[in-house]
Design a protein around this motif. Structure first.
Motif, short mmCIF file in Angstrom:
data_model
loop_
_atom_site.label_atom_id
_atom_site.label_comp_id
_atom_site.label_asym_id
_atom_site.label_seq_id
_atom_site.Cartn_x
_atom_site.Cartn_y
_atom_site.Cartn_z
N VAL A 160 0.86 -1.18 0.00
CA VAL A 160 0.00 0.00 0.00
C VAL A 160 0.90 1.23 0.00
N THR A 161 0.60 2.16 -0.89
CA THR A 161 1.39 3.39 -0.98
C THR A 161 0.57 4.57 -0.46
N LEU A 162 1.11 5.27 0.55
CA LEU A 162 0.45 6.44 1.13
C LEU A 162 1.44 7.60 1.21
N GLU A 163 0.92 8.77 1.50
CA GLU A 163 1.75 9.96 1.64
C GLU A 163 2.65 9.85 2.89
N PRO A 164 3.83 10.47 2.84
CA PRO A 164 4.73 10.43 4.01
C PRO A 164 4.08 10.90 5.30
N SER A 165 3.21 11.89 5.23
CA SER A 165 2.54 12.38 6.45
C SER A 165 1.64 11.32 7.05
N GLU A 166 1.01 10.53 6.19
CA GLU A 166 0.15 9.45 6.67
C GLU A 166 0.99 8.31 7.25
N ILE A 167 2.13 8.05 6.61
CA ILE A 167 3.03 7.01 7.11
C ILE A 167 3.52 7.37 8.51
N ALA A 168 3.84 8.62 8.73
CA ALA A 168 4.32 9.05 10.06
C ALA A 168 3.26 8.79 11.13
N LYS A 169 2.01 9.07 10.82
CA LYS A 169 0.93 8.82 11.78
C LYS A 169 0.74 7.32 12.00
N LEU A 170 0.85 6.55 10.94
CA LEU A 170 0.71 5.10 11.06
C LEU A 170 1.82 4.51 11.92
N MET A 171 3.01 5.05 11.78
CA MET A 171 4.14 4.57 12.60
C MET A 171 3.88 4.87 14.08
N ASP A 172 3.33 6.03 14.36
CA ASP A 172 2.97 6.36 15.74
C ASP A 172 1.92 5.39 16.27
N ASP A 173 0.94 5.08 15.43
CA ASP A 173 -0.09 4.10 15.83
C ASP A 173 0.53 2.73 16.07
N ALA A 174 1.48 2.35 15.20
CA ALA A 174 2.11 1.03 15.32
C ALA A 174 2.91 0.92 16.61
N ASP A 175 3.47 2.02 17.07
CA ASP A 175 4.25 2.01 18.31
C ASP A 175 3.37 1.96 19.55
N ASP A 176 2.09 2.26 19.39
CA ASP A 176 1.15 2.22 20.51
C ASP A 176 0.66 0.78 20.66
N THR A 177 1.24 0.05 21.59
CA THR A 177 0.93 -1.39 21.70
C THR A 177 -0.52 -1.65 22.06
N GLY A 178 -1.23 -0.65 22.53
CA GLY A 178 -2.64 -0.87 22.85
C GLY A 178 -3.57 -0.66 21.68
N GLU A 179 -3.12 0.12 20.68
CA GLU A 179 -3.98 0.47 19.55
C GLU A 179 -3.19 0.43 18.25
N ASN A 180 -2.60 -0.72 17.94
CA ASN A 180 -1.76 -0.77 16.75
C ASN A 180 -2.30 -1.69 15.67
N GLN A 181 -3.61 -1.78 15.58
CA GLN A 181 -4.25 -2.58 14.54
C GLN A 181 -4.48 -1.74 13.29
N ILE A 182 -4.30 -2.36 12.14
CA ILE A 182 -4.59 -1.72 10.85
C ILE A 182 -5.60 -2.59 10.10
N HIS A 183 -6.58 -1.94 9.52
CA HIS A 183 -7.59 -2.63 8.70
C HIS A 183 -7.44 -2.13 7.27
N ILE A 184 -7.24 -3.05 6.34
CA ILE A 184 -7.08 -2.71 4.92
C ILE A 184 -8.21 -3.39 4.14
N ASP A 185 -9.01 -2.59 3.45
CA ASP A 185 -10.09 -3.09 2.60
C ASP A 185 -9.61 -3.01 1.16
N ILE A 186 -9.29 -4.17 0.58
CA ILE A 186 -8.74 -4.19 -0.78
C ILE A 186 -9.81 -3.83 -1.80
N GLN A 187 -11.02 -4.28 -1.58
CA GLN A 187 -12.09 -3.98 -2.53
C GLN A 187 -12.38 -2.48 -2.58
#
Length: 211
Positions: free
Chosen positions: A119-146
């Motif tokens: 999945v390709t996203l903007e760098p600003s979105e990647i930065a936020k996702l990385m912060d979410d990933a570091d949050d061990t309580g809320e680091n789930q990602i949902h990807i809807d391919i359709q």
């Protein structure tokens, strides 16, 4: 192959730009004649020190991210050599999707053809996702391919996929399976081609028979 409409998983942030395929799958793990054993080699020099001991500070070695199946990665992920083993190793390790702002061109093709979702996203979105990933309580990602959407705690984004790649995931096809969906058109073209130029049909077999 299994159809994939949605991918849900725990995310891990890999804050390294220009991570090349030689680092993703080091050369010493390319000696086999099949795909087996590549899980052990994935990111080996990042996961282990020179004595083979696990590096406790590396994200995929942490107990909090032991079940991560989605990598949020730095720009130009998968640059370098064309080794497809990097893709196979990621899949064997349990990685089902990677999210980054850009990828090495050959790696991108290898991954998507093997149904490792990129999945390709903007760098600003990647930065936020990385912060979410570091949050061990809320680091789930949902990807809807359709729908071609991604959602985490802080991010809701849309992404683009080539129609053929989207079809491959939704219909459970690899690149060969996708080609076979055009079987009738291919056969029709071949028959028409041979009807117009019959001397070209089975030319290799005919040449061998002459000798």
């Amino acid at each position: 192959m299994n159809k994939s409409v949605c991918i849900d998983g725990q995310a891990a942030a890999l804050r390294i730009e220009n991570l090349d395929t030689d680092q993703i799958m080091p050369k010493q793990f390319l000696r086999g004649i099949d795909k087996s054993g590549l899980k052990e080699g994935l990111l080996y020099d990042l996961r282990f020190d020179s004595q083979g001991r696990a590096r406790p500070d590396f994200v995929l070695n942490r107990s909090s991210h032991a079940d991560a199946s989605i990598l949020v990665a730095g720009a130009n992920f998968g640059c370098g050599s064309s080794r497809e083993h990097a893709v196979w190793g990621l899949q064997q390790f349990g990685i089902s999707a990677i999210v980054a702002s850009s990828y090495g061109e050959i790696f991108y093709s290898n991954a998507m053809n093997n149904r490792l979702l990129l999945v390709t996203l903007e760098p600003s979105e990647i930065a936020k996702l990385m912060d979410d990933a570091d949050d061990t309580g809320e680091n789930q990602i949902h990807i809807d391919i359709q729908a071609q959407t991604l959602r985490s705690r802080k991010v809701q984004a849309s992404f683009d996929l080539m129609p053929r790649h989207r079809q491959m995931f939704l219909e459970g096809l690899d690149s060969i399976g996708l080609s076979l969906t055009y079987r009738d058109k291919i056969q029709s073209y071949a028959l028409d081609h041979w009807a117009r130029q019959p001397w070209l049909k089975d030319v290799a077999a005919v040449t061998v028979e002459r000798f």
